[in-house]
Design an enzyme around this catalytic site. Structure first.
Site, PDB file in Angstrom:
ATOM      1  N   GLY A 284       0.790  -1.225   0.000  1.00  0.00           N
ATOM      2  CA  GLY A 284       0.000   0.000   0.000  1.00  0.00           C
ATOM      3  C   GLY A 284       0.818   1.268   0.000  1.00  0.00           C
ATOM      4  O   GLY A 284       0.275   2.351   0.252  1.00  0.00           O
ATOM      5  N   GLU A 326       4.513  -6.438   0.749  1.00  0.00           N
ATOM      6  CA  GLU A 326       3.878  -6.705  -0.544  1.00  0.00           C
ATOM      7  C   GLU A 326       3.704  -5.436  -1.380  1.00  0.00           C
ATOM      8  O   GLU A 326       2.576  -5.013  -1.654  1.00  0.00           O
ATOM      9  CB  GLU A 326       2.516  -7.375  -0.322  1.00  0.00           C
ATOM     10  CG  GLU A 326       2.610  -8.727   0.372  1.00  0.00           C
ATOM     11  CD  GLU A 326       1.250  -9.274   0.766  1.00  0.00           C
ATOM     12  OE1 GLU A 326       0.246  -8.545   0.630  1.00  0.00           O
ATOM     13  OE2 GLU A 326       1.184 -10.419   1.229  1.00  0.00           O
ATOM     14  N   PRO A 327       4.771  -4.798  -1.812  1.00  0.00           N
ATOM     15  CA  PRO A 327       4.615  -3.640  -2.699  1.00  0.00           C
ATOM     16  C   PRO A 327       4.199  -4.068  -4.097  1.00  0.00           C
ATOM     17  O   PRO A 327       4.637  -5.097  -4.613  1.00  0.00           O
ATOM     18  CB  PRO A 327       6.024  -3.021  -2.718  1.00  0.00           C
ATOM     19  CG  PRO A 327       6.927  -4.188  -2.490  1.00  0.00           C
ATOM     20  CD  PRO A 327       6.185  -5.115  -1.559  1.00  0.00           C
ATOM     21  N   GLY A 328       3.347  -3.294  -4.722  1.00  0.00           N
ATOM     22  CA  GLY A 328       2.950  -3.555  -6.107  1.00  0.00           C
ATOM     23  C   GLY A 328       2.952  -2.249  -6.866  1.00  0.00           C
ATOM     24  O   GLY A 328       3.793  -1.998  -7.722  1.00  0.00           O
ATOM     25  N   ARG A 329       1.988  -1.385  -6.520  1.00  0.00           N
ATOM     26  CA  ARG A 329       1.880  -0.067  -7.134  1.00  0.00           C
ATOM     27  C   ARG A 329       3.203   0.701  -7.048  1.00  0.00           C
ATOM     28  O   ARG A 329       3.616   1.372  -7.992  1.00  0.00           O
ATOM     29  CB  ARG A 329       0.781   0.722  -6.416  1.00  0.00           C
ATOM     30  CG  ARG A 329       0.557   2.129  -6.939  1.00  0.00           C
ATOM     31  CD  ARG A 329      -0.166   2.984  -5.893  1.00  0.00           C
ATOM     32  NE  ARG A 329      -1.258   2.310  -5.243  1.00  0.00           N
ATOM     33  CZ  ARG A 329      -2.547   2.458  -5.534  1.00  0.00           C
ATOM     34  NH1 ARG A 329      -2.900   3.275  -6.491  1.00  0.00           N
ATOM     35  NH2 ARG A 329      -3.464   1.805  -4.865  1.00  0.00           N
ATOM     36  N   ARG A 381      -9.640   4.107 -12.773  1.00  0.00           N
ATOM     37  CA  ARG A 381      -9.400   4.592 -11.408  1.00  0.00           C
ATOM     38  C   ARG A 381     -10.023   5.953 -11.120  1.00  0.00           C
ATOM     39  O   ARG A 381     -10.540   6.168 -10.005  1.00  0.00           O
ATOM     40  CB  ARG A 381      -7.901   4.618 -11.104  1.00  0.00           C
ATOM     41  CG  ARG A 381      -7.267   3.224 -11.029  1.00  0.00           C
ATOM     42  CD  ARG A 381      -5.851   3.285 -10.451  1.00  0.00           C
ATOM     43  NE  ARG A 381      -5.875   3.647  -9.051  1.00  0.00           N
ATOM     44  CZ  ARG A 381      -5.517   4.832  -8.563  1.00  0.00           C
ATOM     45  NH1 ARG A 381      -5.109   5.791  -9.397  1.00  0.00           N
ATOM     46  NH2 ARG A 381      -5.561   5.068  -7.277  1.00  0.00           N
ATOM     47  N   TYR A 385     -12.299   5.685  -7.913  1.00  0.00           N
ATOM     48  CA  TYR A 385     -11.723   6.181  -6.670  1.00  0.00           C
ATOM     49  C   TYR A 385     -11.546   7.701  -6.630  1.00  0.00           C
ATOM     50  O   TYR A 385     -10.867   8.201  -5.728  1.00  0.00           O
ATOM     51  CB  TYR A 385     -10.334   5.548  -6.449  1.00  0.00           C
ATOM     52  CG  TYR A 385     -10.321   4.048  -6.450  1.00  0.00           C
ATOM     53  CD1 TYR A 385     -11.171   3.319  -5.634  1.00  0.00           C
ATOM     54  CD2 TYR A 385      -9.445   3.346  -7.276  1.00  0.00           C
ATOM     55  CE1 TYR A 385     -11.146   1.941  -5.625  1.00  0.00           C
ATOM     56  CE2 TYR A 385      -9.407   1.964  -7.276  1.00  0.00           C
ATOM     57  CZ  TYR A 385     -10.260   1.258  -6.450  1.00  0.00           C
ATOM     58  OH  TYR A 385     -10.232  -0.112  -6.449  1.00  0.00           O
ATOM     59  N   CYS A 412     -19.210   6.682 -23.783  1.00  0.00           N
ATOM     60  CA  CYS A 412     -20.508   7.335 -23.685  1.00  0.00           C
ATOM     61  C   CYS A 412     -20.912   7.485 -22.222  1.00  0.00           C
ATOM     62  O   CYS A 412     -21.929   6.944 -21.770  1.00  0.00           O
ATOM     63  CB  CYS A 412     -21.544   6.524 -24.466  1.00  0.00           C
ATOM     64  SG  CYS A 412     -23.089   7.400 -24.722  1.00  0.00           S
ATOM     65  N   TYR A 442      -2.724  -0.923 -11.856  1.00  0.00           N
ATOM     66  CA  TYR A 442      -4.183  -0.906 -11.760  1.00  0.00           C
ATOM     67  C   TYR A 442      -4.883  -0.236 -12.936  1.00  0.00           C
ATOM     68  O   TYR A 442      -6.041   0.145 -12.819  1.00  0.00           O
ATOM     69  CB  TYR A 442      -4.630  -0.259 -10.443  1.00  0.00           C
ATOM     70  CG  TYR A 442      -4.141  -1.016  -9.245  1.00  0.00           C
ATOM     71  CD1 TYR A 442      -4.668  -2.265  -8.930  1.00  0.00           C
ATOM     72  CD2 TYR A 442      -3.124  -0.514  -8.428  1.00  0.00           C
ATOM     73  CE1 TYR A 442      -4.206  -2.984  -7.838  1.00  0.00           C
ATOM     74  CE2 TYR A 442      -2.658  -1.224  -7.339  1.00  0.00           C
ATOM     75  CZ  TYR A 442      -3.208  -2.460  -7.054  1.00  0.00           C
ATOM     76  OH  TYR A 442      -2.744  -3.166  -5.983  1.00  0.00           O
TER      77      TYR A 442
END
Length: 486
Positions: A284, A326-329, A381, A385, A412, A442
């Protein structure tokens, strides 16, 4: 200087409309002397000519650099505490076989959260012991696949799942390596939909004590799950896990979660003689999408977390567990950008906020809309968000006065916004290329075929050579599952 009354407070008027904010871009993204954007020496014009647009573009060197940065920073910080850290790349942020191989090459492990992601890892040749499986509602088929592969850990998300894992492991004649995902009650300062450790949400086992059905004794669901896993004949209980949310900039949330989970570990030891060898503090870590974001360096986060773990373990007389994250972004997000072509340009007149007028009365201001050839299908996103992004004119430099602009897609939907507010040169027009940074995470993962638009290709660039790592869809692909179209 034409500062717009419609601009949000955090958005400053650019001193140089051609400048790139370093935090939002891969290190190898620069402007050529003539003004065109390039990644590792490859111009965006070449990318658009060869692969079309929209187009996801990833710097392999940046991905690898960021992966090593997390691994090295946390290993150094925790070396004297538990001998280092296991870094699991969060595959949900972006995963394909090529990326899975980069992850293993750089000494990381891979976290998956579905049977499909497990399959990608298997096809990429990821060693089973380097794999983890998450998910709040894993199917029996997914659990069987993980057990047959012999994954390094399955992160159980509910008390009933512990029972299911035990039953399936018994059927297959194997031992399941299990961690328990807990909700420590730490509410990260992030969007409600991506804060995942407070009580009122779908993930994890609560640490809050509840009265048992047998009588006056009270126990948390987390404690009951730990007892069940510890007593199960076909489960090896490795440890506990939490994930407090996403796009977090303050290390205190991670530190508080560590304190609570270590306290729980000590309680299991003292009450039941259960010693847990591992603690996963999740991911996160935030990245810079706009100038309003100020991510902390991996080393700074690691040192802060290590200090808390060491202090808490000493206070509890607890042997420090092996830590994992657990890094991802934070690895793939800034490694990528999305390339779009501009189509329609229009300017509308709207009422400006009253606070922007000295008299407090309403006044009018102009907003320019730049429509591009992608949108919410390749980056949902903003609509999911309220996420903010930035953008730059990519195919050339411009000395035109910057104008507040809204970059929108071709779908549309009125909510089809790619970049809500950004200053772009006033001469941007049809045929120009815009690049939106920090879209490595993401965007492809959440992409859809809304309005029957094919999903774009993903291009990786290394040593000046671009190559396809995920093929773009064609219109024929869209009809492949429609029996009436055959």
């Amino acid at each position: 200087m034409a500062v717009s009354a419609l601009a949000p407070e955090w958005l400053s008027f650019p001193a140089d409309g051609n400048a790139l904010r370093a935090q939002e871009w891969a290190h190898d993204v620069v402007r050529h002397p003539a003004g065109e954007l390039a990644i590792d020496g490859v111009s965006v014009h070449r990318l658009a000519e060869e692969f079309g647009s929209p187009l996801y573009v990833i710097s392999e060197a940046e991905f690898r650099r960021r992966a090593r940065e997390f691994k090295d920073a946390f290993d150094i910080a925790f070396a004297d505490i538990c001998g280092g850290v296991d870094v699991y790349y969060a595959g949900k942020s972006f995963l394909c076989t090529e990326v899975a191989r980069w992850v293993i090459d750089e000494g990381l492990r891979l976290d998956t959260c579905s049977g499909g992601e497990l399959l990608v890892a298997e096809r990429a040749g990821v060693p089973a012991e380097s794999l983890g499986l998450h998910g709040n509602n894993k199917s029996d088929a997914e659990l069987r696949r993980a057990l047959k592969l012999g994954v390094g850990r399955i992160v159980a998300d509910s008390l009933s799942e512990v029972d299911r894992i035990e039953a399936l492991a018994a059927q297959l004649g194997v031992r399941a390596k299990v961690m328990l995902r807990l909700t420590p009650g730490v509410h990260a300062h992030t969007h409600e939909f991506i804060a995942t450790a407070h009580e009122d949400q779908k993930f994890g086992l609560s640490l809050a004590e509840q009265r048992t059905a047998e009588g006056n004794n009270s126990a948390s669901v987390a404690e009951l799950a730990a007892l069940a896993a510890h007593r199960a004949e076909h489960i090896d209980l490795l440890g506990i896990h939490c994930h407090i949310g996403s796009q977090i900039f303050d290390a205190e949330g991670f530190s508080e979660a560590a304190r609570r989970l270590l306290t729980f570990s000590a309680q299991l030891r003292d009450r039941h003689g259960i010693d847990l060898a591992e603690l996963d503090l999740g991911g996160g870590y935030g990245i810079a999408y706009t100038e309003a974001d100020s991510p902390r360096p991996a080393a700074e986060i690691a040192q802060a977390m290590a200090a808390v773990v060491a202090e808490q373990c000493a206070a509890l007389n607890l042997t420090p567990p092996r830590i994992s994250i657990e890094p991802g972004r934070a690895i793939v997000g800034p490694s990528g950008f999305t390339l779009y072509s501009v189509g329609t340009v229009k300017t509308v007149v709207v009422d400006a906020p009253e606070s922007s007028s000295p008299s407090g009365s309403a006044r009018q201001a102009e907003r320019r809309y730049l429509s591009v050839d992608g949108g919410m299908a390749d980056n949902p996103r903003p609509v999911l968000y309220d996420a903010d992004y930035s953008a730059v004119l990519a195919n050339r430099a411009s000395h035109a006065e910057p104008v507040l602009s809204r970059v929108v897609g071709k779908h549309c939907e009125s909510g089809d916004i790619v970049v809500r507010d950004v200053y772009l040169p006033g001469d941007v027009g049809p045929g120009d290329l815009l690049a939106v940074p920090a879209t490595g995470a993401y965007c492809w993962s959440l992409a859809s075929n809304y309005n029957y638009l094919p999903r774009p290709a993903v291009i990786a660039v290394r040593d000046g050579v671009p190559r396809i790592i995920v093929r773009g869809e064609t219109e024929e692909d869209l009809l492949a599952r429609d029996p009436g179209a055959q």
